[in-house]
Design an enzyme around this catalytic site. Sequence first.
Site, mmCIF file in Angstrom:
data_model
loop_
_atom_site.group_PDB
_atom_site.id
_atom_site.type_symbol
_atom_site.label_atom_id
_atom_site.label_comp_id
_atom_site.label_asym_id
_atom_site.label_seq_id
_atom_site.Cartn_x
_atom_site.Cartn_y
_atom_site.Cartn_z
ATOM 1 N N HIS A 332 0.929 -1.126 -0.132
ATOM 2 C CA HIS A 332 -0.035 -0.243 0.108
ATOM 3 C C HIS A 332 0.871 1.197 -0.117
ATOM 4 O O HIS A 332 1.984 1.393 0.583
ATOM 5 C CB HIS A 332 -0.999 0.194 1.033
ATOM 6 N N ASP A 391 -7.900 -5.043 -0.536
ATOM 7 C CA ASP A 391 -8.359 -5.755 -1.629
ATOM 8 C C ASP A 391 -8.078 -7.152 -1.549
ATOM 9 O O ASP A 391 -8.566 -8.209 -1.890
ATOM 10 C CB ASP A 391 -7.745 -5.237 -2.965
#
Length: 455
Positions: A332, A391
């Site tokens: 991320h 996700d």
Amino acid sequence: MNIQPDFVKEEQLQELSESFRLHNQLPPDLYTRYRIKRGLRNSDGTGVLVGATHLGNVHGYILNEGEREPIEGRLTYRGYNIYDLIHGLEREDRFGFEEIGYLLMCGELPTRRQLKEFQHVIGLERALPDNFTEDMIMRAPSRDIMNKLASATLALYSYDSNPDETTVENIMRQGISLTAKFPVIISHAYQAKRRYFDGASMFLHVPDPERSTAENILHLIRPDGKYTDDEAKLLDRCLILHAEHGGGNNSTFTVRVTSSSGTDTYSAIAAAVSSLKGPRHGGANLRVVKQFEEIKENVKNWKDEGEVRDYLCRILDGAAGDGSGLIYGMGHAIYTKSDPRAVALKHAARPLAEKKGMTDEMNLIELVEKLTPEVFAEKKGSDKPMCANVDMYSGFVYRMLGLPKSLYTPLFATARIVGWMAHRLEEVTTGGKIIRPAYKPLAKATTYTNIDERM
């Protein structure tokens, strides 16, 4: 249905495209030379500060003497830790998405009376305008529900008696209406897609004003309209975890940029939907799902760490997966040691996975989460911390709930609408200036040439 024919020929497209490529080359050192903040990111990976917000805070590292120091991820909504909000709802065994919407748009957690009134008005606003489904969805169905959601959002402008006024009261009214209608729009758009593109039957259920957003989504999408409380509560947690993620994420910044121009709510939100559709943003969970389908197909023993590790190495080498060398769902831009959304979603998903007999699949996801940083360090020689992002688990949750892949990103939009509207309210009331960054001009002064003299 009739598709518009293409009048531009392939050779003409090639000529036009080649002209573009020839005149749009950028030297590799351009961004360094002019100190351009590509992607509005600094060279150390931090974001360029362009505004201030009361809404969300995404915290994944601290700067220690100019260097990023990893920490456990923290996500707050108006100062409330997301873990505290989720755990509070779990203790009281309640649906919470509407409550989080109130918090984000109004500024504080509601009292019981305020929440009841807020839920009531959302329930009343769920119904689409008369003939809207027939005229705006059924007459022009789309293979991609995000495109239909964007166009339907723009279409709602025509049904609003006061679409352009930018007072807090009017934007609040529009925000409540869109929050209520998004689940119905994506559900009806999905049913239209089934009918016109998938050759399947279409089931159009009426939204229930007494049910929560999560309950309505499952009721509207499933042919029989039935669901369990566990399923609806898990979907509710997904919606909460996707509701807000700071002002710098691409779709929310899109809301900020468009709102700063003074445009109407429907245009700003349609632009945000279009941004979220992109595979680098909201569409990323589909890449995770596809990659895990390949892993499950190619790894014979999901419990064998060595076999899983070997396949992850092949993905990083570009010999498996889509050839990109990326393990989707890992890493991320801000979070380093952990993504709190992934942590919370993993915790919420485990009980339902056990009930549905999908524990082995969830264990495989957790094994990939565990092994990827190790494999990445070995293959790339990097000690950069890497955590699973939201996700990694959201697609698995949606699949457990029997939701079609075409709805994964639209569900993200259905959750994020409350965050978008909160940022729109904040930008309109506190921004003060149109957002207008600068670009380095590269074209040199050129003399006009008569058309017959051009080569």
